[in-house]
Write an enzyme that holds these catalytic residues in place. Structure first.
Site, mmCIF file in Angstrom:
data_model
loop_
_atom_site.group_PDB
_atom_site.id
_atom_site.type_symbol
_atom_site.label_atom_id
_atom_site.label_comp_id
_atom_site.label_asym_id
_atom_site.label_seq_id
_atom_site.Cartn_x
_atom_site.Cartn_y
_atom_site.Cartn_z
ATOM 1 C CB THR A 2 15.661 79.326 -22.054
ATOM 2 O OG1 THR A 2 14.846 79.390 -20.890
ATOM 3 C CG2 THR A 2 15.163 80.298 -23.095
ATOM 4 C CG HIS A 60 13.088 78.992 -12.973
ATOM 5 N ND1 HIS A 60 14.149 79.000 -12.092
ATOM 6 C CD2 HIS A 60 13.597 79.415 -14.162
ATOM 7 C CE1 HIS A 60 15.238 79.414 -12.732
ATOM 8 N NE2 HIS A 60 14.929 79.672 -13.979
ATOM 9 C CE1 TYR A 73 14.850 85.006 -16.209
ATOM 10 C CE2 TYR A 73 15.774 83.030 -15.232
ATOM 11 C CZ TYR A 73 15.788 84.004 -16.212
ATOM 12 O OH TYR A 73 16.766 83.985 -17.175
ATOM 13 C CG ASN A 119 18.540 87.415 -14.964
ATOM 14 O OD1 ASN A 119 18.911 88.075 -15.938
ATOM 15 N ND2 ASN A 119 17.999 86.211 -15.081
#
Ligand SMILES: Cc1cc2nc3c(=O)[nH]c(=O)nc-3n(C[C@H](O)[C@H](O)[C@H](O)COP(=O)(O)O)c2cc1C
Length: 359
Positions: A26, A175, A180, A235
């Site tokens: 990213t 992904h 995510y 995350n």
């Protein structure tokens, strides 16, 4: 003869330049969530990689959790990505689009009007998130998706994959790593659903496997890859007892589908005995291309290929600051260090201005 970074390899029925993958990264240069000329220049500079995997790209307005990340759900985005695929192909490269839905790793200030933050369950990632309009913010509480929304989100992935092919990509990478949306389904810490998408290992894997199967059906299994990061806490992914079982099952099911590759972020797995066994087990379960990543240098990569632990190795940060990384590896040239301050800024500085080797 044992494999090296420069041994030939077939993907999609065509030969790759080498076994060096540019890892998905990213970079936040997609103003308005549309890929532009600058992005095309950046990828074309790195086209000597055997395979480029693009930055995470959203299949839905709901998946645009970060500022200035691209999408692949509307015509402007498809047209924008055509510039990149054309530029990379003209240089003889191959490029897969990484499909990334951020799910709960999100803030509404980054998202377009009419979108919403969704996840398997209403459990916050409890992290920080940069927004251009309000600076650093806490990630927001997601809405738990209804079963119908889970199914329509799977269709967004399938449409995104078709759009990627229309934009000229050689394939897509789903992904399912780094916390995510698909990873949120796999992990019982973020998925407490009671329908067929939560509970047992089979149910937690259903979202990922339905996306993979339907993507493979839509664009071809040889154009479909997937990324995982078992044991990675990034995350707010919790450790859970069924990790080995989950990825063992996933890799066996994906093998039946005959998808092109599994791309494993192996760093967190590598530091525990069970994780080392899992890295080897996925290799054993899966007949397609096995890509390993995270923290590799030329020496480690060469070792992993020569022992056939992997078929390709992905490099992230080294590709940011060394557009001609394969050439530098081949000639044992010094590598430039990347500037972390410009990883996520909006312009050409620290993006397309890293010099090529003068040798
Ligand atoms: C700036 C930056 C952005 C990243 N964005 C993504 C991404 O969009 N998708 C993804 O799967 N991984 C992403 N990653 C992780 C990289 O793909 C890779 O796993 C990581 O950099 C470790 O590899 P390395 O040690 O070779 O850099 C990102 C990493 C960096 C440094």
């Amino acid at each position: 003869m044992s494999q090296t970074l420069f041994s030939p390899l077939q993907l999609n029925g065509s030969s790759l330049n080498n076994r060096i993958v540019m890892a998905p990264m990213t970079r936040c240069r997609a103003l308005g969530n549309v890929p532009n000329d600058l992005i095309a220049t950046y990828y074309a500079q790195r086209a000597t990689a055997g395979l480029i995997v693009t930055e995470g790209t959203s299949p839905s307005p709901n998946g645009l959790g970060y500022a200035r990340i691209p999408g692949i759900y509307n015509d402007a985005q498809i047209e924008g990505w055509k510039k990149t695929t054309k530029a990379v192909h003209e240089k003889g490269g191959k490029i897969f689009l990484q499909i990334m839905h951020t799910g709960r790793v999100s803030h509404s200030a980054n998202m377009p009007a009419g979108s919403k933050i969704v996840a398997p369950s209403a459990i916050s990632a409890d992290g920080n998130m940069w927004t251009d309009s309000q600076g650093m913010q806490k990630t927001e509480m997601p809405e738990a998706m209804t079963t119908a929304e889970v199914k329509s989100t799977i269709q967004e992935y399938v449409q995104a994959a078709k759009n990627a092919i229309a934009a000229g990509f050689d394939g897509v990478e789903i992904h399912s790593a780094n916390g995510y949306l698909p990873n949120q389904f796999l992990n019982p810490g973020s998925n407490v659903r009671t329908d067929e998408y939560g509970g047992s290992t089979e149910n937690r894997c259903r979202f990922v496997l339905e996306i993979a199967q339907q993507t493979a059906d839509a664009i071809g299994s040889e154009k479909t890859g997937i990324r995982f990061s078992p044991y990675n806490p990034f995350n707010a992914m919790q450790q859970f007892d069924e990790t080995f079982e989950t990825y063992d099952y996933l890799s066996k099911e994906l093998n039946k589908m005959g998808i092109a590759y599994i791309h494993l972020l192996d760093a967190s797995a590598r530091v525990i005995e069970e994780g080392l066994e899992l890295i080897a087990k996925i290799r054993e379960n899966f007949d397609g291309i096995y890509i390993l990543n995270a923290g590799y240098d030329k020496e480690r990569a060469t070792h992993a290929l020569s022992t056939e632990e992997a078929d390709m190795i992905a490099f992230g940060t080294k590709f940011i600051s060394n557009p001609d990384l394969p050439y530098r590896f081949k000639n044992d040239l010094e590598l430039a260090a990347p500037d972390q301050n410009t990883f996520y800024t909006a312009d050409a500085v620290g993006y397309t201005d890293y010099p090529f080797s003068e040798n």
